[in-house]
Scaffold this motif. Sequence first.
Motif, PDB file in Angstrom:
ATOM      1  N   GLU A 153       0.839   4.129  -2.878  1.00 54.47           N
ATOM      2  CA  GLU A 153       0.483   5.521  -2.584  1.00 54.47           C
ATOM      3  C   GLU A 153       1.603   6.473  -2.979  1.00 54.47           C
ATOM      4  OE1 GLU A 153      -1.548   6.519   1.022  1.00 54.47           O
ATOM      5  OE2 GLU A 153      -2.499   4.543   1.159  1.00 54.47           O
ATOM      6  N   ILE A 154       2.842   6.043  -2.840  1.00 54.15           N
ATOM      7  CA  ILE A 154       3.975   6.861  -3.297  1.00 54.15           C
ATOM      8  C   ILE A 154       3.898   7.044  -4.815  1.00 54.15           C
ATOM      9  CG2 ILE A 154       6.501   6.879  -3.607  1.00 54.15           C
ATOM     10  CD1 ILE A 154       6.701   5.525  -0.833  1.00 54.15           C
ATOM     11  N   LEU A 155       3.594   5.963  -5.528  1.00 51.81           N
ATOM     12  CA  LEU A 155       3.476   6.034  -6.992  1.00 51.81           C
ATOM     13  C   LEU A 155       2.267   6.872  -7.408  1.00 51.81           C
ATOM     14  CD1 LEU A 155       4.326   2.307  -7.798  1.00 51.81           C
ATOM     15  CD2 LEU A 155       5.737   4.297  -8.383  1.00 51.81           C
ATOM     16  N   ALA A 156       1.152   6.705  -6.688  1.00 48.17           N
ATOM     17  CA  ALA A 156      -0.059   7.457  -7.020  1.00 48.17           C
ATOM     18  C   ALA A 156       0.158   8.964  -6.834  1.00 48.17           C
ATOM     19  CB  ALA A 156      -1.224   6.993  -6.147  1.00 48.17           C
ATOM     20  N   ALA A 157       1.058   9.320  -5.914  1.00 49.45           N
ATOM     21  CA  ALA A 157       1.363  10.740  -5.676  1.00 49.45           C
ATOM     22  C   ALA A 157       2.347  11.290  -6.713  1.00 49.45           C
ATOM     23  CB  ALA A 157       1.930  10.911  -4.272  1.00 49.45           C
ATOM     24  N   LYS A 158       2.700  10.425  -7.702  1.00 48.81           N
ATOM     25  CA  LYS A 158       3.642  10.816  -8.772  1.00 48.81           C
ATOM     26  C   LYS A 158       4.997  11.253  -8.224  1.00 48.81           C
ATOM     27  CE  LYS A 158       0.220  11.926 -12.324  1.00 48.81           C
ATOM     28  NZ  LYS A 158      -0.970  11.395 -11.643  1.00 48.81           N
ATOM     29  N   ILE A 159       5.446  10.550  -7.171  1.00 46.35           N
ATOM     30  CA  ILE A 159       6.792  10.781  -6.641  1.00 46.35           C
ATOM     31  C   ILE A 159       7.778  10.150  -7.627  1.00 46.35           C
ATOM     32  CG2 ILE A 159       8.384  10.235  -4.742  1.00 46.35           C
ATOM     33  CD1 ILE A 159       6.258  12.309  -3.999  1.00 46.35           C
ATOM     34  N   GLU A 160       8.668  10.967  -8.163  1.00 39.42           N
ATOM     35  CA  GLU A 160       9.621  10.519  -9.180  1.00 39.42           C
ATOM     36  C   GLU A 160      10.980  10.223  -8.548  1.00 39.42           C
ATOM     37  OE1 GLU A 160       9.643  13.844 -11.795  1.00 39.42           O
ATOM     38  OE2 GLU A 160       7.530  13.608 -12.380  1.00 39.42           O
ATOM     39  N   ARG A 161      11.915   9.747  -9.377  1.00 40.97           N
ATOM     40  CA  ARG A 161      13.241   9.387  -8.854  1.00 40.97           C
ATOM     41  C   ARG A 161      13.986  10.569  -8.245  1.00 40.97           C
ATOM     42  NH1 ARG A 161      16.345   4.924 -12.595  1.00 40.97           N
ATOM     43  NH2 ARG A 161      15.147   3.125 -11.856  1.00 40.97           N
ATOM     44  N   ILE A 219      12.808   0.190  -2.898  1.00 37.41           N
ATOM     45  CA  ILE A 219      12.314  -0.648  -4.003  1.00 37.41           C
ATOM     46  C   ILE A 219      11.390   0.089  -4.971  1.00 37.41           C
ATOM     47  CG2 ILE A 219      12.610  -2.805  -2.737  1.00 37.41           C
ATOM     48  CD1 ILE A 219       9.643  -2.787  -2.051  1.00 37.41           C
ATOM     49  N   THR A 220      10.803   1.216  -4.559  1.00 31.06           N
ATOM     50  CA  THR A 220       9.903   1.945  -5.462  1.00 31.06           C
ATOM     51  C   THR A 220      10.731   2.676  -6.521  1.00 31.06           C
ATOM     52  OG1 THR A 220       8.337   2.219  -3.631  1.00 31.06           O
ATOM     53  CG2 THR A 220       8.036   3.622  -5.564  1.00 31.06           C
ATOM     54  N   ARG A 221      10.355   2.505  -7.766  1.00 32.44           N
ATOM     55  CA  ARG A 221      11.108   3.052  -8.908  1.00 32.44           C
ATOM     56  C   ARG A 221      12.601   2.664  -8.843  1.00 32.44           C
ATOM     57  NH1 ARG A 221       7.506   6.113 -11.643  1.00 32.44           N
ATOM     58  NH2 ARG A 221       6.024   7.400 -10.481  1.00 32.44           N
ATOM     59  N   ARG A 222      12.862   1.492  -8.294  1.00 34.84           N
ATOM     60  CA  ARG A 222      14.228   0.958  -8.134  1.00 34.84           C
ATOM     61  C   ARG A 222      15.122   1.836  -7.269  1.00 34.84           C
ATOM     62  NH1 ARG A 222      13.797  -0.588 -13.829  1.00 34.84           N
ATOM     63  NH2 ARG A 222      13.265  -2.811 -13.901  1.00 34.84           N
ATOM     64  N   GLY A 223      14.500   2.640  -6.419  1.00 32.58           N
ATOM     65  CA  GLY A 223      15.299   3.383  -5.457  1.00 32.58           C
ATOM     66  C   GLY A 223      15.028   4.868  -5.442  1.00 32.58           C
ATOM     67  N   ARG A 270       0.833  -1.211   0.000  1.00 31.69           N
ATOM     68  CA  ARG A 270       0.000   0.000   0.000  1.00 31.69           C
ATOM     69  C   ARG A 270       0.868   1.263   0.000  1.00 31.69           C
ATOM     70  NH1 ARG A 270      -2.350   3.441   3.611  1.00 31.69           N
ATOM     71  NH2 ARG A 270      -1.950   2.272   5.522  1.00 31.69           N
ATOM     72  N   VAL A 271       1.938   1.262   0.782  1.00 27.46           N
ATOM     73  CA  VAL A 271       2.824   2.433   0.844  1.00 27.46           C
ATOM     74  C   VAL A 271       3.449   2.687  -0.522  1.00 27.46           C
ATOM     75  CG1 VAL A 271       4.957   3.352   1.849  1.00 27.46           C
ATOM     76  CG2 VAL A 271       3.258   2.266   3.328  1.00 27.46           C
ATOM     77  N   CYS A 272       3.946   1.627  -1.168  1.00 29.98           N
ATOM     78  CA  CYS A 272       4.541   1.790  -2.506  1.00 29.98           C
ATOM     79  C   CYS A 272       3.515   2.334  -3.500  1.00 29.98           C
ATOM     80  CB  CYS A 272       5.100   0.457  -3.006  1.00 29.98           C
ATOM     81  SG  CYS A 272       6.540  -0.137  -2.095  1.00 29.98           S
TER      82      CYS A 272
END
Length: 376
Positions: free
Chosen positions: A98-106, A128-132, A94-96
């Motif tokens: 929500e981070i992606l849904a917020a459009k958090i980029e590298r 692990i999100t967006r490989r780091g 869920r955390v991953c």
Amino acid sequence: MMNAPTRPGEPTVVAVALGERAYDIVIGRGLAASLGARLAALKPGAKAAIVCDVTVAALHLGAVETALKAAGIPCTRVIVAAGEGSKSFATLERVCDEILAAKIERGDLVVALGGGVVGDLAGFAAAITRRGLDYVQVPTTLLAQVDSSVGGKTAINSRLGKNLVGAFHQPILVVADTALLDTLSKREFRAGYAEVVKYGLLGDAGFFAWLEANAPELFAGGAAREHAIATCCRMKAAIVARDERETGDRALLNLGHTFGHAFEAAAGFSAKLLHGEAVSLGMVLAFRFSARLGLIAKTEVERVERHLTEMGLPTRVADVPFRWPDADRMMDLMAQDKKVSRGRLTFILVRGIGQAFVTRDVDANDVRAFVASQLA
């Protein structure tokens, strides 16, 4: 290893020397207000996802969001349930998401605002999100400020044991605002204090003696608190710089944890036994086992037990009202420890206060007999 307390109002900065992964630990009272300015200087133009639990959200999230927005940092909040149960695959997913849904980029940031659970969970999600993604630790408990927020060990729990699924992923900054500790319950503060004591027991007898004399001021929130936190962070930073991935010296930081993690797993990673309480119990068992092996005088063990007991921490299995499993089950839980190598348990034992060492030369039958004696 003793350092004079810093001047009041002046933050202490401890550098973690890891080459291109180096970062600072900033320690002081009221630092949350400057968090936005610090992040804007580190990562100009970045957005942030702030991960925290419901308890910390109610206490501190608003002030942190205000500090970030004042520095021009857009932020989104990711809130999880409080407690060790959040270090799970389901919550990590869920955390991953929500981070992606917020459009958090590298090029953006994850901010771990909370105790050890949130730090471990948010750090692993960042790994692990967006490989780091880069992340910043803003620890809100004593335990997290002196231990889990520093060093880049991130993880969740498996049903087979604690912290068994994770990654080494260093933060880019740790901001330890000691004012945030004022909202901790007495039990949580005591639990964190066990990790403070650990640093004296593993490598600095002078610091342990200082704690025996100054613990009341540390608990009351005086200058002793900042001094103790900075001393622990300096010790941990030095160990991590020597052994980032725990192939040698860093295992010393697990004094009390081989026994402690087994007790935590037996208690179902629940509020029945907090991590620091398990560490207190585990450290005393490590000292008792060392005495049983003839490595240390019983008077040294009694001194450690006396101090932890005076501070309200458990030192005997009977101090924790719980129906513990038998010695065979406890041995099974210890066998899942991350420090097991080729099936052999790694123990951190002691030759004296401040003289811990790592060994794999321990007979499992001796351990089992000792554990059975403690459970009895």
